[in-house]
Scaffold this motif. Sequence first.
Motif, mmCIF file in Angstrom:
data_model
loop_
_atom_site.group_PDB
_atom_site.id
_atom_site.type_symbol
_atom_site.label_atom_id
_atom_site.label_comp_id
_atom_site.label_asym_id
_atom_site.label_seq_id
_atom_site.Cartn_x
_atom_site.Cartn_y
_atom_site.Cartn_z
ATOM 1 N N TRP A 62 0.855 -1.173 0.000
ATOM 2 C CA TRP A 62 0.000 0.000 0.000
ATOM 3 C C TRP A 62 0.896 1.229 0.000
ATOM 4 C CZ3 TRP A 62 -5.185 0.185 -0.578
ATOM 5 C CH2 TRP A 62 -5.894 -1.014 -0.416
ATOM 6 N N CYS A 70 -4.706 9.948 -1.225
ATOM 7 C CA CYS A 70 -5.403 8.692 -0.982
ATOM 8 C C CYS A 70 -4.414 7.527 -0.965
ATOM 9 C CB CYS A 70 -6.477 8.458 -2.048
ATOM 10 S SG CYS A 70 -5.809 8.237 -3.711
ATOM 11 N N TRP A 71 -4.858 6.404 -0.396
ATOM 12 C CA TRP A 71 -4.064 5.184 -0.373
ATOM 13 C C TRP A 71 -4.339 4.378 -1.635
ATOM 14 C CZ3 TRP A 71 -0.232 4.309 2.853
ATOM 15 C CH2 TRP A 71 -0.209 4.990 4.061
ATOM 16 N N TYR A 73 -3.416 0.558 -3.588
ATOM 17 C CA TYR A 73 -2.849 -0.781 -3.527
ATOM 18 C C TYR A 73 -2.029 -0.975 -4.798
ATOM 19 C CZ TYR A 73 -2.489 -5.850 -3.595
ATOM 20 O OH TYR A 73 -2.016 -7.138 -3.642
ATOM 21 N N GLU A 90 -7.760 0.923 -5.702
ATOM 22 C CA GLU A 90 -8.071 1.479 -4.383
ATOM 23 C C GLU A 90 -8.386 0.382 -3.372
ATOM 24 O OE1 GLU A 90 -9.963 2.954 -7.098
ATOM 25 O OE2 GLU A 90 -8.487 4.564 -7.328
ATOM 26 N N ARG A 91 -8.307 -0.875 -3.813
ATOM 27 C CA ARG A 91 -8.554 -2.030 -2.947
ATOM 28 C C ARG A 91 -7.636 -3.153 -3.399
ATOM 29 N NH1 ARG A 91 -11.289 -5.648 -6.026
ATOM 30 N NH2 ARG A 91 -12.297 -4.823 -7.865
ATOM 31 N N ILE A 92 -7.523 -4.191 -2.625
ATOM 32 C CA ILE A 92 -6.693 -5.326 -3.007
ATOM 33 C C ILE A 92 -7.328 -6.018 -4.209
ATOM 34 C CG2 ILE A 92 -5.836 -7.585 -2.275
ATOM 35 C CD1 ILE A 92 -5.635 -6.472 0.557
ATOM 36 N N ILE A 93 -6.529 -6.259 -5.216
ATOM 37 C CA ILE A 93 -7.015 -6.935 -6.425
ATOM 38 C C ILE A 93 -6.173 -8.176 -6.683
ATOM 39 C CG2 ILE A 93 -7.976 -4.854 -7.479
ATOM 40 C CD1 ILE A 93 -5.429 -4.642 -9.182
#
Length: 116
Positions: A62, A70-71, A73, A90-93
Amino acid sequence: MKLTKEECGHAIVTLATRGGDENEFLSLYAYFKNEIDCLLSLINEHFDNPPLKFDELEKGMWIWDNKNKCWLYLFKPLDWEPIKGLRYAERIIEHSTEGYYMDFEKGRFYRKQVEE
């Protein structure tokens, strides 16, 4: 209690020397180099937050995008020529088709959130 980098560094010297001085610390450093370096690295990692270089980026980490605040991934850093890039979300993929692409920009990405 909020510690400072200087207080943590002083604590290492005090622990290593049992209250001695810097000369004693330097003589003990040779015996406990790995342990002291490990703690100093931990202190630096906690207090310092320089922008990430491309070669510091790792798949699955991250990162803080200071441009968009913003954070992200990081699915995968892409070492392409002439421009290096990032596959991110923006999320784990699990697959790159779920994410997005952007060119890598120096001074934009950090390990921790940048407080301004």
